[in-house]
Design a protein around this motif. Structure first.
Motif, PDB file in Angstrom:
ATOM      1  N   MET A  21       0.703  -1.101  -0.042  1.00 55.91           N
ATOM      2  CA  MET A  21      -0.051  -0.117   0.110  1.00 55.91           C
ATOM      3  C   MET A  21       0.788   1.207   0.029  1.00 55.91           C
ATOM      4  O   MET A  21       1.548   1.336   1.010  1.00 55.91           O
ATOM      5  N   ALA A  22       1.023   2.102  -0.976  1.00 52.13           N
ATOM      6  CA  ALA A  22       1.653   3.286  -1.169  1.00 52.13           C
ATOM      7  C   ALA A  22       0.877   4.257   0.141  1.00 52.13           C
ATOM      8  O   ALA A  22      -0.289   4.387   0.116  1.00 52.13           O
ATOM      9  N   ILE A  23       1.828   4.678   0.902  1.00 52.92           N
ATOM     10  CA  ILE A  23       1.344   5.417   2.095  1.00 52.92           C
ATOM     11  C   ILE A  23       1.633   6.892   1.999  1.00 52.92           C
ATOM     12  O   ILE A  23       3.008   7.152   1.785  1.00 52.92           O
ATOM     13  N   ARG A  24       0.741   7.505   1.705  1.00 56.01           N
ATOM     14  CA  ARG A  24       0.651   8.982   1.932  1.00 56.01           C
ATOM     15  C   ARG A  24       0.121   9.820   2.687  1.00 56.01           C
ATOM     16  O   ARG A  24      -1.153   9.513   3.080  1.00 56.01           O
ATOM     17  N   HIS A  25       0.888  10.436   3.681  1.00 58.91           N
ATOM     18  CA  HIS A  25       0.130  10.775   5.026  1.00 58.91           C
ATOM     19  C   HIS A  25       0.024  12.458   4.878  1.00 58.91           C
ATOM     20  O   HIS A  25       1.072  13.000   4.571  1.00 58.91           O
ATOM     21  N   ARG A  26      -1.077  12.737   5.001  1.00 58.37           N
ATOM     22  CA  ARG A  26      -1.155  14.232   4.830  1.00 58.37           C
ATOM     23  C   ARG A  26      -1.899  14.649   6.061  1.00 58.37           C
ATOM     24  O   ARG A  26      -2.777  14.305   6.219  1.00 58.37           O
ATOM     25  N   LEU A  69       5.554  -5.248  -4.354  1.00 54.98           N
ATOM     26  CA  LEU A  69       6.099  -5.315  -3.005  1.00 54.98           C
ATOM     27  C   LEU A  69       6.012  -4.055  -2.240  1.00 54.98           C
ATOM     28  O   LEU A  69       5.823  -4.088  -1.052  1.00 54.98           O
ATOM     29  N   PRO A  70       6.724  -2.804  -2.828  1.00 47.07           N
ATOM     30  CA  PRO A  70       6.555  -1.810  -2.006  1.00 47.07           C
ATOM     31  C   PRO A  70       5.188  -1.205  -1.751  1.00 47.07           C
ATOM     32  O   PRO A  70       5.059  -0.812  -0.607  1.00 47.07           O
ATOM     33  N   GLY A  71       4.247  -1.599  -2.549  1.00 44.29           N
ATOM     34  CA  GLY A  71       2.940  -1.409  -2.116  1.00 44.29           C
ATOM     35  C   GLY A  71       2.411  -2.146  -1.072  1.00 44.29           C
ATOM     36  O   GLY A  71       1.538  -1.593  -0.281  1.00 44.29           O
ATOM     37  N   ILE A  99       1.513  -3.465   4.786  1.00 43.71           N
ATOM     38  CA  ILE A  99       0.787  -4.687   5.406  1.00 43.71           C
ATOM     39  C   ILE A  99       1.585  -6.036   5.737  1.00 43.71           C
ATOM     40  O   ILE A  99       1.309  -6.760   6.467  1.00 43.71           O
ATOM     41  N   ILE A 100       2.632  -5.967   5.011  1.00 38.73           N
ATOM     42  CA  ILE A 100       3.525  -7.091   5.225  1.00 38.73           C
ATOM     43  C   ILE A 100       4.113  -6.738   6.524  1.00 38.73           C
ATOM     44  O   ILE A 100       4.413  -7.776   7.162  1.00 38.73           O
ATOM     45  N   GLY A 139      -4.330  -6.066   0.245  1.00 34.13           N
ATOM     46  CA  GLY A 139      -3.703  -4.924   0.188  1.00 34.13           C
ATOM     47  C   GLY A 139      -3.283  -4.642  -1.386  1.00 34.13           C
ATOM     48  O   GLY A 139      -2.942  -3.596  -1.827  1.00 34.13           O
ATOM     49  N   MET A 140      -3.169  -5.697  -2.037  1.00 37.04           N
ATOM     50  CA  MET A 140      -2.914  -5.440  -3.565  1.00 37.04           C
ATOM     51  C   MET A 140      -4.112  -4.677  -4.315  1.00 37.04           C
ATOM     52  O   MET A 140      -3.752  -4.170  -5.087  1.00 37.04           O
ATOM     53  N   GLN A 141      -5.150  -4.327  -3.810  1.00 38.88           N
ATOM     54  CA  GLN A 141      -6.186  -3.635  -4.357  1.00 38.88           C
ATOM     55  C   GLN A 141      -5.780  -2.246  -4.302  1.00 38.88           C
ATOM     56  O   GLN A 141      -6.492  -1.489  -5.029  1.00 38.88           O
TER      57      GLN A 141
END
Lengths: 433, 313, 275
Positions: free
Chosen positions: B1-6, B228-230, B234-235, B200-202
């Motif tokens: 999951m790409a994590i963008r925190h705003r 994997l980075p995405g 979750i991993i 997570g892949m979604q």
């Protein structure tokens, strides 16, 4: 475990109490006394459907006769300890329990019932065999009432022995090994279905070792003396090694659980097993042909004599009960011979009171005969060691069986395995000294 | 999951700045805490109290039914000197590491397959979760039977197929016992990994895959650089949690081997059971669990801090 | 998006392998449930020679398993519903609000799992009894929350973080409240995460053993795992009944898996990322 029946009965109770309450409401004077029914919470030992049903049905009839609001919980042995632990700590205990009396008694959780013990003895002809030894504590007090003997018997494929030209029962352990070797036909049938594992059916080996003269602790049950019996233990280990090498034990015995000797015998894959007659009761319903070929005998002797252990079923009252008199009444009524007669016919218990010896069931079912002998001759588990907490803990820990596993699984030397067993015993016994 | 925190900037109409109470800041705090309150209550009531009670138990001589008094390190010394303690530690580590590693790989593979466009996908996605759908003890009792040398399916099948000559006592041989327990445990628990990774892949945008493909990346490279980075977050959570759960697993060993043969599969939860559950000595049982706490706490802290750092990066 | 033949072949080969792995024990369970008691102890057979439904009938009629299935279903449903709501609130709070200490909650929430339930159940039961919830389904619904909420909160925290806040901000500019944005925007986009959390909570509540054992005492509250464990009596496994019961008990949860996993699809969240 007739669940629908139980629910119906509770509905009946509710109906009764509703009617009673309604009637009581119209009688202001009588209202408090009638509408209040005492509550009894009964944890019933669950192990065999017909036997469970007998006890549970009796309890319900008794409750109805005595106008008691009864709550029954069926508790299998394995599940009892976590449940009772939580119940005690949360102060939400049942009134009557049927398991682990020894542990609970040692923790001071049970109500004293010495008077019941004496009354039963007087009224029903006296106790059978060593029942008093099981119930009486050193100071003469009693905290649980036995309702049945249970012991390991030598369960035998008489037909296979006959085919091999042998006449049961084998008198000594050495004879047992010889019979097993001769009568077995591996890999179809193995001679001896005894676990050498971390589960308590492996207890047999400790009893065997004691029949060679060894013992774990002193007469007070406080100090570990096994180290003084090295010659006897070595003689026993010689026999064990012979058994192991002879191939009479099926593969996998080192991780057998307590059901495996049952299922192995019931599948016709073992000539001898040592087990309570739960096997026979199962065969009665599911495989009567095999039951007809089965013999039931007491244990073989060792060089120093017979060690025939018995265990028991007992009923006790938790000390926190709010209805002690009612609970005592229940205990008393549960021992009534007529009721016990019906129950013995469908259970694995041997008779504890002499009046029970008159029951027909012992004659009617041939495999029940052995139960009588065992009840009369059997010593409490662990004999000649004292049956106390410390012994119980090492028993659950299967100390002797673990020692044997060290020899055959880990290839340890005898001295090393022996030293470890003594170390463990010391650690356990010191805790309770 | 790409994590963008705003951070959330709430655009307020100009006029409300004159309102003194509740200020926007207070409203925000109250709102946030209000939403969090049920969880906090749950944690304090149902987690913190039992937690600290269990730790207190470890330092006490409490047995069932008696009040128990503080006895310092007595239980710990007793447990540490127990002959099988060090074996239990080693076995626990071996069991946990191998089980988690296999579940991770298997779970990821299953998730990848179930993420593809395959026929009957809906059916297979439910079917492959089934090992998880029944109580643990049922699973392990069945596996015990499957492994049995006298009456088990695996041995019969292997012999009938001519692959082995005589039955292998999977659970009773030192060389195969631990592996057999791990296999049964993996079978039961891999669905958790699979469903978590699949979910997570979604969140990984299809556009990223398309872009990678345009750049000439192979499927394996796409997996390494997009998938994997995405899934990093979750991993991390899944591996952390299941490491703890696997280390605390009791039923697999208890039901399959009872810790045997000898102490080949004796893990620390079996020790807890033998030492405390069966003899009502709660203090000793608690001491065994508490000994493992520092390690597990360090694990949780390390991973959660790492993940939160990544999140704010 | 053309997929090469080798990719498709690998995919299907792996799928077949996984299906086989999962199917073998399940096959054994099902065939055991269909064999008569006698046959179960005779010589080994792969398939039942005389298949019978007697175990299923017995488990429903004599043991009342349907009641237990209903109990489990009630507990699992309520636990799941409450878990999703509470976790969503908590995750939303930690991720989208600013106040002191929220990072710490996020950090410590997973500590719940470091002690096994075997260490916690005594204290939990004391709490349950003190609340007057002894032998009720409510006791399970409440205590299971303590096991499901921490993980689901973390799961949803990750999900919420991956969705840009602009979408909610746009909605709020259009007049939506902050909570409204949670329900209208964030939750639908997080559907896969919600479903994964729901599956996790439901499965846990369905299969949990120790707390159900201690907290429930009779048929009115007993859940499926406890009832099944009663088919292991003393030193006999009543295999036929046990397997029949296990197969029956798997049906409701399988249906839920089937229905739920359809929402675990892409396009609900990922496609919303505007460049």
């Amino acid at each position: 475990m007739a669940r629908p029946a139980q629910r119906q009965t509770r509905r009946e109770f509710l109906k009764n109490s509703a009617t009673l309450a309604g009637a009581a409401a119209t009688l202001p004077i009588a209202a408090p006394a009638v509408a209040q029914r005492p509550k009894l919470n009964y944890w019933c030992y669950q192990f065999l459907k017909e036997s469970d049903d007998a006890r549970a049905n009796f309890a319900r009839e008794w409750a109805q006769k005595n106008n008691v609001d009864l709550q029954i919980t069926m508790v299998p042995l394995k599940e009892f300890l976590p449940k009772i632990t939580a119940a005690i700590e949360a102060k939400a205990t049942p009134d009557i329990v049927e398991s682990n009396a020894v542990e609970l008694r040692a923790r001071g959780q049970l109500l004293e019932v010495t008077d019941l013990f004496k009354k039963l003895e007087k009224t029903y002809g006296g106790w059978v065999g060593n029942a008093p030894k099981v119930m009486l504590e050193p100071d003469g007090r009693v905290h649980h009432i036995m309702y049945g003997f249970q012991g390991f018997m030598l369960i035998t494929r008489d037909d296979l022995l006959e085919k091999a030209g042998l006449k049961p029962p084998p008198a000594t352990w050495t004879d047992l090994l010889a019979y097993a070797k001769k009568a077995q036909q591996p890999p179809r049938t193995f001679g001896l279905g005894i676990p050498v594992s971390n589960q308590t059916d492996s207890q047999v080996w400790e009893d065997m070792m004691k029949s060679y003269g060894a013992r774990l602790a002193d007469d007070k049950g406080k100090r570990v003396v096994l180290g003084d019996y090295k010659p006897q233990v070595w003689e026993f280990l010689d026999f064990f090694t012979e058994v192991w090498k002879s191939g009479v034990l099926p593969p996998g015995v080192v991780t057998w659980d307590n059901t495996m000797n049952n299922s192995t015998y019931q599948a016709g894959k073992a000539v001898f097993v040592l087990n309570p007659i739960t096997i026979s009761l199962w065969l009665e319903t599911n495989n009567p042909e095999l039951l007809a070929k089965t013999g039931h005998y007491t244990y073989p002797r060792g060089p120093k004599g017979l060690v025939q252990p018995v265990t028991f079923g007992s009923r006790s009252i938790m000390k926190y009960t709010k209805v002690p008199e009612l609970a005592r009444q229940f205990l008393w009524d549960s021992m009534e011979p007529g009721k016990m007669d019906r129950e013995s016919a469908v259970s694995q218990w041997g008779p504890v009171l002499k009046d029970y010896l008159k029951f027909d069931v012992w004659k009617k079912k041939p495999f029940m005969k052995g139960l009588i002998e065992m009840s009369q001759k059997g010593e409490p588990q662990g004999w000649p060691d004292v049956f106390n907490d410390a012994w119980r803990e090492q028993f659950t820990n299967t100390t002797i069986s673990r020692m044997l596993q060290r020899l055959v699984v880990d290839n340890w030397s005898r001295d090393k395995a022996f030293a470890e067993a003594i170390d463990v015993l010391n650690k356990i016994y010191t805790k309770y000294a | 999951m790409a994590i963008r925190h705003r951070s959330v900037a709430v655009a307020l109409p100009a006029g409300s700045r004159s309102a003194r109470w509740p200020s926007a800041r207070t409203r925000e705090t109250l709102g946030g805490i209000g939403l969090l309150l049920p969880t906090v209550l749950l944690l304090v009531g149902l987690v913190l109290y039992p937690f600290f009670y269990a730790i207190w138990l470890a330092f006490s001589d409490k047995t069932v039914g008696s009040p128990g008094q503080f006895v310092g390190l007595k239980n710990f010394i007793y447990v540490l000197s127990w002959p099988q303690f060090s074996t239990a530690v080693v076995n626990t580590i071996v069991f946990t590491v191998s089980a988690v590693a296999i579940k991770l790989v298997l779970g990821m593979a299953v998730a990848l397959v179930l993420n593809q466009r395959i026929r009957g996908r809906n059916f297979f996605r439910a079917f492959l979760l089934l090992p998880w759908a029944m109580p643990a003890f049922v699973v392990y009792l069945v596996w015990r039977w499957l492994y049995d040398p006298l009456s088990g399916l695996i041995n019969y099948a292997l012999i009938d197929l001519g692959l082995i000559a005589s039955p292998i006592p999977f659970l009773s041989d030192r060389s195969t016992a631990m592996a057999s327990v791990v296999v049964a445990h993996v079978w039961r628990n891999f669905p958790f990994y699979a469903i978590s990774f699949l979910a997570g892949m979604q969140t990984i945008s299809q556009e990223l895959y398309d872009a990678a493909q345009v750049d000439g990346a192979s499927r394996v490279q796409q997996f390494r650089h997009v998938t994997l980075p995405g899934l990093y977050h979750i991993i991390g959570v899944v591996v952390l949690l299941t490491t703890i759960w696997t280390a605390n697993a009791f039923e697999p060993v208890y039901l399959l081997t009872g810790g045997g043969p000898s102490d080949a599969t004796m893990v620390y939860t079996m020790l807890v059971y033998v030492m405390g559950m069966t003899n009502l000595r709660l203090g000793e049982a608690a001491a065994v669990s508490t000994l493992f706490l520092p390690l597990l706490i360090a694990l949780v802290l390390a991973v959660t801090i790492l993940l939160q750092k990544k999140a704010s990066a | 998006m053309r997929e090469s033949l080798s990719i498709r072949a690998t995919t299907y080969a792996l799928l077949a392998l996984f299906v086989f792995m999962v199917a073998v024990p399940l096959f054994w369970m099902l065939t055991t449930a269909l064999k008569s008691n006698k046959e179960l102890y005779e010589d080994f057979t792969y398939l039942p020679h005389r298949p019978t439904l007697e175990h299923f009938v017995r488990v429903i009629r004599r043991d009342g398993l349907l009641t237990n299935i209903w109990n489990s279903f009630a507990v699992a449903s309520v636990t799941t519903a409450v878990t999703v709501v509470v976790s969503a609130f908590a995750a939303f709070s930690i991720v989208r609000y600013k106040y002191r200490g929220r990072e710490w909650i996020g950090r410590f929430i997973l500590f719940k799992y470091v002690l096994p339930t075997a260490m916690l159940f005594v204290a939990l039961y004391a709490i349950v009894v003190a609340l007057g919830l002894g032998n009720t389904l409510k006791s399970l619904m409440l205590t299971y929350l303590s096991i499901t909420v921490p993980f689901c909160t973390w799961m949803l925290m990750g999900y919420f973080r991956s969705i840009p806040a602009e979408l909610e901000e746009h909605a709020m500019v259009d007049g939506c409240t902050k909570i409204g944005a949670l329900f209208r925007i964030l939750l639908p986009l997080s559907a896969p995460g919600i479903v994964a959390s729901a599956i996790f909570s439901f499965t846990l509540a369905w299969n949990e053993f120790l707390l159900a054992l201690v907290f429930t005492s009779d048929q009115t509250t007993m859940t499926v795992p406890i009832k099944l464990s009663m088919m292991v009596v003393g030193d006999q496994y009543i295999w036929g009944q046990l397997m029949a019961g296990a197969v029956l008990a798997t049906v409701p949860i399988t249906i839920l898996y089937f229905l739920g996993q359809r929402f675990v699809v892409q396009g609900l969240s990922a496609g919303s990322v505007k460049g």
